[in-house]
Design an enzyme around this catalytic site. Structure first.
Site, PDB file in Angstrom:
ATOM      1  N   TYR A  32       3.123   2.909   8.251  1.00 46.67           N
ATOM      2  CA  TYR A  32       1.935   2.798   7.401  1.00 46.67           C
ATOM      3  C   TYR A  32       2.363   2.149   6.078  1.00 46.67           C
ATOM      4  O   TYR A  32       2.160   2.687   4.990  1.00 46.67           O
ATOM      5  CB  TYR A  32       1.238   4.144   7.192  1.00 46.67           C
ATOM      6  CG  TYR A  32      -0.259   3.957   7.042  1.00 46.67           C
ATOM      7  CD1 TYR A  32      -1.033   3.547   8.119  1.00 46.67           C
ATOM      8  CD2 TYR A  32      -0.890   4.144   5.825  1.00 46.67           C
ATOM      9  CE1 TYR A  32      -2.393   3.322   7.982  1.00 46.67           C
ATOM     10  CE2 TYR A  32      -2.257   3.923   5.672  1.00 46.67           C
ATOM     11  CZ  TYR A  32      -2.986   3.513   6.771  1.00 46.67           C
ATOM     12  OH  TYR A  32      -4.332   3.296   6.628  1.00 46.67           O
ATOM     13  N   GLY A  36       5.028  -0.913  -1.703  1.00 45.95           N
ATOM     14  CA  GLY A  36       6.288  -0.249  -2.059  1.00 45.95           C
ATOM     15  C   GLY A  36       7.349  -0.526  -1.000  1.00 45.95           C
ATOM     16  O   GLY A  36       8.485  -0.909  -1.319  1.00 45.95           O
ATOM     17  N   HIS A  37       6.967  -0.362   0.270  1.00 47.87           N
ATOM     18  CA  HIS A  37       7.916  -0.660   1.361  1.00 47.87           C
ATOM     19  C   HIS A  37       8.277  -2.151   1.343  1.00 47.87           C
ATOM     20  O   HIS A  37       9.438  -2.515   1.564  1.00 47.87           O
ATOM     21  CB  HIS A  37       7.296  -0.330   2.719  1.00 47.87           C
ATOM     22  CG  HIS A  37       6.963   1.118   2.911  1.00 47.87           C
ATOM     23  ND1 HIS A  37       5.662   1.572   2.972  1.00 47.87           N
ATOM     24  CD2 HIS A  37       7.744   2.201   3.077  1.00 47.87           C
ATOM     25  CE1 HIS A  37       5.668   2.882   3.166  1.00 47.87           C
ATOM     26  NE2 HIS A  37       6.911   3.287   3.227  1.00 47.87           N
ATOM     27  N   GLY A 147      12.831   4.010  -1.924  1.00 47.18           N
ATOM     28  CA  GLY A 147      11.982   3.934  -3.114  1.00 47.18           C
ATOM     29  C   GLY A 147      12.318   5.047  -4.094  1.00 47.18           C
ATOM     30  O   GLY A 147      12.497   6.208  -3.704  1.00 47.18           O
ATOM     31  N   ASP A 150      10.514   8.682  -4.483  1.00 50.77           N
ATOM     32  CA  ASP A 150      11.080   9.903  -3.903  1.00 50.77           C
ATOM     33  C   ASP A 150      12.477  10.116  -4.506  1.00 50.77           C
ATOM     34  O   ASP A 150      13.486   9.980  -3.830  1.00 50.77           O
ATOM     35  CB  ASP A 150      11.142   9.777  -2.375  1.00 50.77           C
ATOM     36  CG  ASP A 150       9.754   9.638  -1.776  1.00 50.77           C
ATOM     37  OD1 ASP A 150       8.971  10.586  -1.881  1.00 50.77           O
ATOM     38  OD2 ASP A 150       9.450   8.554  -1.242  1.00 50.77           O
ATOM     39  N   GLN A 153      14.771  12.618  -2.934  1.00 49.58           N
ATOM     40  CA  GLN A 153      15.228  12.130  -1.627  1.00 49.58           C
ATOM     41  C   GLN A 153      16.416  11.175  -1.813  1.00 49.58           C
ATOM     42  O   GLN A 153      17.406  11.240  -1.077  1.00 49.58           O
ATOM     43  CB  GLN A 153      14.088  11.425  -0.901  1.00 49.58           C
ATOM     44  CG  GLN A 153      14.514  10.689   0.363  1.00 49.58           C
ATOM     45  CD  GLN A 153      13.340  10.213   1.190  1.00 49.58           C
ATOM     46  OE1 GLN A 153      12.766  10.984   1.933  1.00 49.58           O
ATOM     47  NE2 GLN A 153      12.970   8.953   1.073  1.00 49.58           N
TER      48      GLN A 153
HETATM   49  O1  PAF Z   1      10.818   8.196   2.723  1.00 45.69           O
HETATM   50  C1  PAF Z   1      10.507   8.200   3.931  1.00 45.69           C
HETATM   51  O2  PAF Z   1       9.613   7.473   4.375  1.00 45.69           O
HETATM   52  C2  PAF Z   1      11.239   9.136   4.880  1.00 45.69           C
HETATM   53  O3  PAF Z   1      11.570  10.342   4.267  1.00 45.69           O
HETATM   54  C3  PAF Z   1      12.492   8.499   5.505  1.00 45.69           C
HETATM   55  C4  PAF Z   1      13.541   8.169   4.461  1.00 45.69           C
HETATM   56  C5  PAF Z   1      12.095   7.221   6.241  1.00 45.69           C
HETATM   57  C6  PAF Z   1      13.121   9.454   6.520  1.00 45.69           C
HETATM   58  O4  PAF Z   1      12.232   9.772   7.541  1.00 45.69           O
END
Ligand code: PAF
Length: 282
Positions: A32, A36-37, A147, A150, A153
């Protein structure tokens, strides 16, 4: 651009790229895709000879009752975005490919995963670390792009790669925002119109915290109060946390100093929004 669904096919393509002297960039996603991606792909394509995007909604990182079943998906559109960005390979495996047998080995990262998101979603980071460890193992030596939205993360993944001597350089990329400051997220689609209108309050709360620090405030609790006062303007939002912490450890150790990160999580209806920003104190 090639699209594969098995780990073996992805490894074969990446090995071939490395054999011909190429560097590999990895962009892990849950699909999706949004701008950003796309910015992560742009960075990877610029830095590396070969870029692989993975699209996998990882069940391990969703707790019971979270939005695994309803997580938004649109593979066709995702592939168009990857192709337009110049991505070489997309790995879009099914759950059976990633977890063919019930998983008995998981990766947990300790202190940096515990506060903030870790407190509200205790199983989340073990799920993230486990799937990212798998993706790093599939991709092999590479740069991996995440990104900065997060932030925790990124800290968890970086710590895991360091502790386990993974041959991966973790590259954080700046948060991409809508025109009104809302950080782009696949989960923004959950926002009803009135919630969407109030959602930029996260950005404004971060700004209030940054202003307090710029004006000389070093007490984290006071900075957090300034942020909380702004979020309180949004009557449709329920604050999960506002935090002013040291950027690396994600906790405070006295008055704020050096690299500081402000982080915020607010629930708007079905959408749990997170955001962060940082500053350096001289
Ligand atoms: O940030 C995300 O979209 C998810 O946490 C990742 C890093 C793809 C792991 O499933």
């Amino acid at each position: 651009m090639e699209v594969v669904t098995t780990i073996a096919e992805a490894r074969a393509r990446l090995d071939a790229a490395r054999r011909s002297g190429g560097t590999v960039g990895l962009v892990p996603t849950m699909g999706y895709l949004h701008e950003g991606h796309a910015s992560l792909m742009t960075a990877s394509v610029a830095d590396n000879d070969f870029t692989m995007v993975t699209i996998f909604v990882n069940p391990l990182q969703f707790a019971a009752g979270e939005d695994l079943a309803s997580y938004p998906r649109d593979l066709e559109r995702d592939l168009e975005i990857c192709s337009a960005e110049g991505v070489d390979l997309v790995l879009a495996p099914g759950v059976d490919e990633m977890y063919p047998t019930p998983i008995e080995t998981t990766v947990t990262v300790d202190a940096v995963a515990r506060p903030l998101e870790g407190r509200s979603r205790p199983e989340h980071f073990a799920g993230v670390a486990t799937v990212v460890a798998k993706l790093f193992s599939i991709a092999g030596p590479c740069r991996a792009y995440f990104g900065a939205k997060d932030w925790q993360q990124v800290a968890v993944v970086r710590r895991m790669a360091h502790d386990l001597s993974m041959p991966v350089e973790v590259v954080p990329c700046p948060t991409v925002r809508e025109h009104d400051g809302l950080a782009m997220s696949s989960r923004n689609v959950y926002l009803a119109a009135e919630e969407r209108a109030q959602a930029p309050v996260l950005r404004r709360a971060l700004d209030a915290g940054l202003v307090a620090i710029a004006e000389g405030e070093r007490d984290a609790a006071v900075v957090e109060s300034a942020m909380a006062a702004v979020v309180a303007e949004a009557d449709l939002g329920t604050v999960d946390y506002v935090a002013a912490v040291q950027a690396d450890a994600l906790i405070t150790d006295g008055p704020l100093h050096d690299e500081v990160r402000l982080l915020i999580a607010v629930q708007f209806g079905k959408a749990r929004l997170i955001d962060n920003d940082g500053c350096h104190i001289d």
